[in-house]
Motif scaffolding. Structure first.
Motif, PDB file in Angstrom:
ATOM      1  N   ASP A  53       0.864  -1.176   0.000  1.00  0.00           N
ATOM      2  CA  ASP A  53       0.000   0.000   0.000  1.00  0.00           C
ATOM      3  C   ASP A  53       0.903   1.229   0.000  1.00  0.00           C
ATOM      4  O   ASP A  53       1.938   1.247   0.662  1.00  0.00           O
ATOM      5  N   ILE A  54       0.525   2.257  -0.720  1.00  0.00           N
ATOM      6  CA  ILE A  54       1.352   3.463  -0.788  1.00  0.00           C
ATOM      7  C   ILE A  54       1.273   4.258   0.509  1.00  0.00           C
ATOM      8  O   ILE A  54       2.272   4.790   0.985  1.00  0.00           O
ATOM      9  N   ASN A  55       0.097   4.330   1.104  1.00  0.00           N
ATOM     10  CA  ASN A  55      -0.095   5.121   2.323  1.00  0.00           C
ATOM     11  C   ASN A  55      -0.119   4.206   3.543  1.00  0.00           C
ATOM     12  O   ASN A  55      -1.146   3.645   3.888  1.00  0.00           O
ATOM     13  N   SER A  57       1.794   3.486   7.681  1.00  0.00           N
ATOM     14  CA  SER A  57       2.475   4.129   8.802  1.00  0.00           C
ATOM     15  C   SER A  57       3.909   3.620   8.880  1.00  0.00           C
ATOM     16  O   SER A  57       4.306   2.720   8.149  1.00  0.00           O
ATOM     17  N   ASP A  61       6.778   6.081   3.940  1.00  0.00           N
ATOM     18  CA  ASP A  61       5.568   5.647   3.251  1.00  0.00           C
ATOM     19  C   ASP A  61       5.886   4.426   2.382  1.00  0.00           C
ATOM     20  O   ASP A  61       7.028   3.948   2.355  1.00  0.00           O
ATOM     21  N   THR A  81      -3.184   0.956  -3.982  1.00  0.00           N
ATOM     22  CA  THR A  81      -3.711   2.178  -3.383  1.00  0.00           C
ATOM     23  C   THR A  81      -5.184   2.313  -3.720  1.00  0.00           C
ATOM     24  O   THR A  81      -5.631   1.840  -4.758  1.00  0.00           O
ATOM     25  N   ARG A  83      -6.359   5.418  -3.631  1.00  0.00           N
ATOM     26  CA  ARG A  83      -6.397   6.806  -4.077  1.00  0.00           C
ATOM     27  C   ARG A  83      -6.467   6.890  -5.590  1.00  0.00           C
ATOM     28  O   ARG A  83      -5.811   6.126  -6.289  1.00  0.00           O
TER      29      ARG A  83
END
Length: 85
Positions: A53-55, A57, A61, A81, A83
């Motif tokens: 996943d790009i986003n 924690s 990133d 992602t 997004r």
């Protein structure tokens, strides 16, 4: 077939990806939700592919984590992602 690490911070999405990989004959590892956890898993277990996943924690990133993974472990990374941009 392949051992695959899923790096996804949405539990339901990670579970669905994992189930799909099993149906396709792959061996998904327990999904992780941060760059730190992903690097920790890769340091201890052989993995043929990372679904990232790009986003996420952690200290970096998903894109920065993928660069580290490619440099340190030479494992291919496929980005995920939700997004649109």
């Amino acid at each position: 077939m392949s051992t695959i690490l899923i790096v996804e911070d949405e539990l339901l999405i990670a579970a669905e990806i994992s189930q799909t990989l099993v149906r396709l004959g792959h061996t998904p590892l327990e999904p992780v939700d941060s760059s730190d956890e992903a690097l920790g898993v890769l340091a201890t277990q052989p993995v043929e592919l990372v679904l990232m996943d790009i986003n996420i924690s952690g200290d970096c990133d998903g894109i920065a984590a993928a660069l580290l993974i490619r440099r340190q472990f030479a494992v291919p990374v496929v980005f995920l992602t939700a997004r649109s941009d």
